[in-house]
Motif scaffolding. Structure first.
Motif, PDB file in Angstrom:
ATOM      1  N   ILE A 135       1.602 -13.791 -15.070  1.00 46.85           N
ATOM      2  CA  ILE A 135       0.568 -12.782 -14.837  1.00 46.85           C
ATOM      3  C   ILE A 135       0.348 -12.629 -13.339  1.00 46.85           C
ATOM      4  CG2 ILE A 135      -1.905 -12.279 -15.038  1.00 46.85           C
ATOM      5  CD1 ILE A 135      -1.894 -13.576 -17.740  1.00 46.85           C
ATOM      6  N   VAL A 136       0.225 -11.393 -12.897  1.00 45.38           N
ATOM      7  CA  VAL A 136      -0.193 -11.104 -11.531  1.00 45.38           C
ATOM      8  C   VAL A 136      -1.490 -10.314 -11.615  1.00 45.38           C
ATOM      9  CG1 VAL A 136       0.334  -9.869  -9.401  1.00 45.38           C
ATOM     10  CG2 VAL A 136       2.123 -11.175 -10.545  1.00 45.38           C
ATOM     11  N   GLU A 137      -2.542 -10.879 -11.058  1.00 45.72           N
ATOM     12  CA  GLU A 137      -3.856 -10.244 -11.118  1.00 45.72           C
ATOM     13  C   GLU A 137      -4.219  -9.643  -9.770  1.00 45.72           C
ATOM     14  OE1 GLU A 137      -8.549 -11.191 -12.190  1.00 45.72           O
ATOM     15  OE2 GLU A 137      -7.124 -12.851 -11.997  1.00 45.72           O
ATOM     16  N   VAL A 156       0.164 -17.857 -13.132  1.00 49.62           N
ATOM     17  CA  VAL A 156      -0.722 -16.796 -12.651  1.00 49.62           C
ATOM     18  C   VAL A 156      -0.706 -16.736 -11.125  1.00 49.62           C
ATOM     19  CG1 VAL A 156      -3.041 -15.812 -12.760  1.00 49.62           C
ATOM     20  CG2 VAL A 156      -2.250 -17.310 -14.600  1.00 49.62           C
ATOM     21  N   GLU A 157      -0.581 -15.526 -10.601  1.00 50.77           N
ATOM     22  CA  GLU A 157      -0.783 -15.268  -9.175  1.00 50.77           C
ATOM     23  C   GLU A 157      -1.964 -14.327  -9.054  1.00 50.77           C
ATOM     24  OE1 GLU A 157       2.683 -13.961  -7.049  1.00 50.77           O
ATOM     25  OE2 GLU A 157       4.019 -15.174  -8.303  1.00 50.77           O
ATOM     26  N   ALA A 158      -2.882 -14.646  -8.165  1.00 47.79           N
ATOM     27  CA  ALA A 158      -4.108 -13.853  -8.021  1.00 47.79           C
ATOM     28  C   ALA A 158      -4.219 -13.288  -6.612  1.00 47.79           C
ATOM     29  CB  ALA A 158      -5.324 -14.727  -8.334  1.00 47.79           C
ATOM     30  N   TYR A 159      -4.681 -12.033  -6.537  1.00 46.38           N
ATOM     31  CA  TYR A 159      -4.834 -11.347  -5.250  1.00 46.38           C
ATOM     32  C   TYR A 159      -6.132 -10.546  -5.244  1.00 46.38           C
ATOM     33  CZ  TYR A 159       0.168 -12.396  -4.952  1.00 46.38           C
ATOM     34  OH  TYR A 159       1.377 -13.036  -4.936  1.00 46.38           O
ATOM     35  N   ASP A 160      -6.647 -10.331  -4.061  1.00 42.61           N
ATOM     36  CA  ASP A 160      -7.851  -9.518  -3.902  1.00 42.61           C
ATOM     37  C   ASP A 160      -7.850  -8.897  -2.511  1.00 42.61           C
ATOM     38  OD1 ASP A 160     -10.688  -9.346  -5.553  1.00 42.61           O
ATOM     39  OD2 ASP A 160     -10.965  -9.023  -3.408  1.00 42.61           O
ATOM     40  N   VAL A 161      -8.435  -7.721  -2.404  1.00 43.55           N
ATOM     41  CA  VAL A 161      -8.549  -7.060  -1.104  1.00 43.55           C
ATOM     42  C   VAL A 161      -9.364  -7.924  -0.142  1.00 43.55           C
ATOM     43  CG1 VAL A 161      -9.433  -5.025   0.110  1.00 43.55           C
ATOM     44  CG2 VAL A 161      -8.315  -4.759  -2.117  1.00 43.55           C
ATOM     45  N   GLU A 162     -10.365  -8.639  -0.695  1.00 46.32           N
ATOM     46  CA  GLU A 162     -11.224  -9.490   0.114  1.00 46.32           C
ATOM     47  C   GLU A 162     -11.363 -10.860  -0.559  1.00 46.32           C
ATOM     48  OE1 GLU A 162     -14.737  -7.074   0.126  1.00 46.32           O
ATOM     49  OE2 GLU A 162     -14.201  -6.094   2.009  1.00 46.32           O
ATOM     50  N   PRO A 163     -10.371 -11.740  -0.407  1.00 41.16           N
ATOM     51  CA  PRO A 163     -10.484 -13.079  -1.010  1.00 41.16           C
ATOM     52  C   PRO A 163     -11.761 -13.779  -0.547  1.00 41.16           C
ATOM     53  CG  PRO A 163      -8.256 -12.689  -0.171  1.00 41.16           C
ATOM     54  CD  PRO A 163      -9.104 -11.560   0.326  1.00 41.16           C
ATOM     55  N   PRO A 164     -12.642 -14.158  -1.466  1.00 36.55           N
ATOM     56  CA  PRO A 164     -13.958 -14.690  -1.085  1.00 36.55           C
ATOM     57  C   PRO A 164     -13.930 -15.963  -0.255  1.00 36.55           C
ATOM     58  CG  PRO A 164     -13.933 -14.028  -3.392  1.00 36.55           C
ATOM     59  CD  PRO A 164     -12.517 -14.014  -2.931  1.00 36.55           C
ATOM     60  N   ASP A 165     -12.829 -16.735  -0.336  1.00 37.82           N
ATOM     61  CA  ASP A 165     -12.762 -17.958   0.458  1.00 37.82           C
ATOM     62  C   ASP A 165     -12.178 -17.733   1.844  1.00 37.82           C
ATOM     63  OD1 ASP A 165     -10.282 -17.374  -0.666  1.00 37.82           O
ATOM     64  OD2 ASP A 165      -9.648 -19.477  -0.693  1.00 37.82           O
ATOM     65  N   VAL A 185      -6.249 -17.381  -4.128  1.00 43.56           N
ATOM     66  CA  VAL A 185      -6.323 -15.917  -4.150  1.00 43.56           C
ATOM     67  C   VAL A 185      -5.709 -15.373  -2.873  1.00 43.56           C
ATOM     68  CG1 VAL A 185      -7.837 -13.901  -4.285  1.00 43.56           C
ATOM     69  CG2 VAL A 185      -8.419 -15.984  -5.556  1.00 43.56           C
ATOM     70  N   GLY A 186      -4.624 -14.627  -3.030  1.00 43.06           N
ATOM     71  CA  GLY A 186      -3.967 -14.023  -1.881  1.00 43.06           C
ATOM     72  C   GLY A 186      -4.599 -12.693  -1.506  1.00 43.06           C
ATOM     73  N   ASP A 187      -4.124 -12.105  -0.409  1.00 42.86           N
ATOM     74  CA  ASP A 187      -4.698 -10.854   0.062  1.00 42.86           C
ATOM     75  C   ASP A 187      -3.856  -9.658  -0.378  1.00 42.86           C
ATOM     76  OD1 ASP A 187      -2.453 -10.934   1.715  1.00 42.86           O
ATOM     77  OD2 ASP A 187      -3.582 -11.478   3.510  1.00 42.86           O
ATOM     78  N   LEU A 188      -4.256  -8.474   0.054  1.00 40.15           N
ATOM     79  CA  LEU A 188      -3.587  -7.242  -0.349  1.00 40.15           C
ATOM     80  C   LEU A 188      -2.131  -7.213   0.092  1.00 40.15           C
ATOM     81  CD1 LEU A 188      -3.764  -4.456  -1.653  1.00 40.15           C
ATOM     82  CD2 LEU A 188      -4.591  -3.560   0.543  1.00 40.15           C
ATOM     83  N   GLU A 189      -1.851  -7.727   1.273  1.00 39.03           N
ATOM     84  CA  GLU A 189      -0.474  -7.747   1.771  1.00 39.03           C
ATOM     85  C   GLU A 189       0.428  -8.539   0.827  1.00 39.03           C
ATOM     86  OE1 GLU A 189       2.029  -9.218   5.723  1.00 39.03           O
ATOM     87  OE2 GLU A 189      -0.151  -9.020   5.798  1.00 39.03           O
ATOM     88  N   GLY A 190      -0.097  -9.661   0.347  1.00 41.89           N
ATOM     89  CA  GLY A 190       0.670 -10.475  -0.583  1.00 41.89           C
ATOM     90  C   GLY A 190       0.918  -9.754  -1.889  1.00 41.89           C
ATOM     91  N   PHE A 191      -0.095  -9.013  -2.369  1.00 41.45           N
ATOM     92  CA  PHE A 191       0.076  -8.277  -3.624  1.00 41.45           C
ATOM     93  C   PHE A 191       1.108  -7.165  -3.475  1.00 41.45           C
ATOM     94  CE2 PHE A 191      -0.950  -4.573  -6.253  1.00 41.45           C
ATOM     95  CZ  PHE A 191      -0.789  -5.140  -7.517  1.00 41.45           C
TER      96      PHE A 191
END
Length: 279
Positions: A135-137, A156-165, A185-191
């Motif tokens: 899964i890629v989220e 699972v790989e997780a990404y977010d525009v603004e990783p909270p950490d 949680v990776g960033d947008l570039e990673g996604f």
């Protein structure tokens, strides 16, 4: 309905009592718990004192105990207060209209964990839909869903525009006593880099609505890479999640394959869990 207090050792019970008796310590170490208890005393509850007390105890126990007392504290807090209403499973405390105290807790729990509630049954449904695919989220927030899925055995790989950490995220603000990220949680570039291949199931959980293009852009990138399976958790078109272009793309090029019949939502929300495949 009888509401049992959460299972805990006598030592853990003593810890909670000591914490609640020291208001200054509670405010410093767990400000969101202190905020809830202060506000809850001013808001109307369910009308069942035992039920309200049971909820407050679960809130305090799991919010302050973290992963030491539960691998899924969000679910353990709300599970006893789930009822079925018009064919949906909702957290409403046994009353169709919910109550003000529960609504305030909802706001704090969604910010602390995730907007949607990952019940064990929903995690099982997702695992079955994904088969052996990872899964890629995108839009993973704190990675709370990713953590639950990972514990179930999924990759699972997780990404977010603004990783909270790593940066400020207004939907998931930092606070003492809370975990910034439950899963890497990776960033947008990673996604964007990851989305160039389609050896995965794309997972969108409460992608932002109100015209935000994140959901449609993530889906377009997935389609262009040849992606064929999507899990969407959010509200239908016109709700709080996704944009029109996202739902139009689903209607034009995707087929609804599965809906989780056991999905649990807050009574205030209209979210559902769906599995889609390319037409």
């Amino acid at each position: 309905m009888a509401y049992k207090r959460p299972t805990m050792t006598s030592a853990r019970w003593d810890e909670i009592v000591a914490l609640l008796e020291d208001e200054q310590r509670l405010e410093v170490e767990y400000p969101k718990v202190a905020e809830y208890l202060d506000m809850a005393s001013r808001l109307s509850g369910s009308g069942d004192r035992d039920a309200d007390t049971a909820f407050d105890l679960r809130f305090v126990h799991y919010m302050t105990g973290g992963s030491a007392v539960s691998s899924n504290p969000y679910w353990d807090i709300v599970e006893p207060f789930v009822s079925e209403y018009e064919g949906r499973r909702v957290v409403d405390g046994g009353r169709a209209g919910g109550n003000a105290r529960l609504a305030y807790a909802q706001v704090l729990l969604q910010a602390a964990y995730a907007y949607a509630i990952p019940s064990p049954q929903t995690i099982e449904w997702m695992s079955a839909f994904c088969a052996d695919l990872p899964i890629v989220e995108m839009g993973a927030g704190r990675g709370y869903w990713a953590a639950q899925l990972s514990r179930s055995g999924l990759t699972v790989e997780a990404y977010d525009v603004e990783p909270p950490d790593k940066t400020t995220n207004v939907s998931f603000p930092g606070a003492a006593g809370q975990v910034d990220a439950w899963h890497p949680v990776g960033d947008l570039e990673g996604f964007v880099s990851r989305a160039q291949t389609a050896d995965h199931v794309l997972f969108l959980c409460w992608p932002p609505g109100w015209g935000n293009k994140m959901s449609s852009e993530a889906l377009t990138a997935f389609e262009e890479a040849g992606g064929e399976r999507l899990i969407y958790i959010g509200e239908p078109k016109g709700g709080k999640t996704g944009n029109d272009a996202f739902f139009d793309a689903l209607a034009a090029r995707w087929r609804l394959d599965s809906v989780d019949p056991h999905f649990v939502s807050w009574w205030t929300e209209g979210d559902i869990a769906q599995g889609w495949v390319r037409s």
